[in-house]
Motif scaffolding. Sequence first.
Motif, short mmCIF file in Angstrom:
data_model
loop_
_atom_site.label_atom_id
_atom_site.label_comp_id
_atom_site.label_asym_id
_atom_site.label_seq_id
_atom_site.Cartn_x
_atom_site.Cartn_y
_atom_site.Cartn_z
N UNK A 3 0.85 -1.19 0.00
CA UNK A 3 0.00 0.00 0.00
C UNK A 3 0.88 1.23 0.00
N UNK A 4 0.68 2.11 -0.97
CA UNK A 4 1.45 3.35 -1.01
C UNK A 4 0.93 4.28 0.08
N UNK A 5 1.88 4.98 0.73
CA UNK A 5 1.48 5.87 1.83
C UNK A 5 0.50 6.94 1.40
N UNK A 6 0.70 7.46 0.16
CA UNK A 6 -0.16 8.57 -0.28
C UNK A 6 -1.38 8.07 -1.05
N UNK A 7 -1.52 6.76 -1.21
CA UNK A 7 -2.69 6.25 -1.93
C UNK A 7 -3.22 5.02 -1.19
N UNK A 8 -3.78 5.23 0.01
CA UNK A 8 -4.26 4.08 0.80
C UNK A 8 -5.40 3.38 0.07
N UNK A 9 -5.48 2.06 0.28
CA UNK A 9 -6.57 1.32 -0.33
C UNK A 9 -7.79 1.45 0.56
N UNK A 10 -8.74 2.17 0.09
CA UNK A 10 -9.95 2.42 0.85
C UNK A 10 -11.12 1.98 -0.02
#
Lengths: 216, 187
Positions: free
Chosen positions: B49-56
């Motif tokens: 998971x990228x810090x600036x693009x959380x999987x939500x």
Amino acid sequence: MPQFFPRTSTTIARLTLLGGALALAAVACAGYLIVESPYETRQDVPREQPVPFSHEHHAGGLGIDCRYCHTTVETSSFANIPATKVCMNCHQQMWAVAPDIEPIRESYRNGRSVLWTRVHDLPDFVYFDHSVHIHKGVGCSTCHGRVDRMPLTWQAESLRMKWCLDCHRDPAKYVRPRDQVFNMAYTPPRNQEEVGQRLMSEYHIVRRTSCSTCHR
Amino acid sequence: MKISATLGLAIALVACRQDMHDQPKYKPLAESNFFADGRASRPIPENTVARDEPIVNDTYHTGNANGDFTARIPVTVDMALLRRGEERFDIFCSPCHGRLGDGNGMVAQRGFRIPQNLNSDRIRQAPPGYIFQVISNGYGGMPDHADQIPVRDRWAIVAYLRALELSRSARISDVPLEAQSQLEAQR
């Protein structure tokens, strides 16, 4: 005491001295010419690739935008080479059995990278950033030339430091409006100097000639 | 003596460059002898998971709302977003769908399966969440574009597509009066 040398030996000695100096200068000149020649800079020399990819066909003929494949160029220092998947977006259907493209299909099947040959290889002590150049209005073709007319890709400029500095000392000569950055056919207007000055203040462009701008 | 001096000079001019030029470090996508697959840029491990693009699992990231396609674009639609959408549509969609969305793009003309006409009733009536998911996951012969187009840009394209569809069936009387004369002048 008899003369050992005939009278002409003075001239010969002088010519030898002069010739030696000239020879040194000639070697220096030859060295400079070699260093600046395409043999050394690779300027204008098309590079062999595992697949004979043609920008002329894809960007020129089909009119596909640079950023369809080089997706990171606006946000990153590095303009990425597209993943095999991006090639396959079209080539799963088009030229799907063409032998030229087999290395791409093979890469897609087995997950191994295609070993492209790097065309623009800056020395490792240069820290170049694509994104900032694009946001300041430096067009793709300013540095890369008419890529849309390259059947195989080559380096259009020398990439020598003096070439970089030519623009860094006087950006007004080269910058263009942001919406023209990806336009391959852009030609500078007659009043480029004037437009350049205006864009420089609009985009907050300053002349950057400090060593640490590029060397860190 | 002279020969070695000239040779030395020649070598100094031409041949002493490589050490600093090719330092023992990796640049992006460089070749590596260290890793078995030869890649210096490592493949991203699964479920990273990228810090600036959380999987939500919200509407913005999935295009879904209450178990169905969202009927609303979950970002503020303004002129800047539409302009961005137009630019991204022309980059990523127009090669096949054409700049007008009619399915007559250059790649389609050269033999790709004729794509969906984006001005068709089916697409016009499709909710924004559906368009978003087609861009993200692909549909039929169309491959997914999730890796090439960030989430926000996908919504910008969805918004622009709505404007494009509107324009394809618009009459001059639909345009505000002051813009009409401008358009007439451009004809």
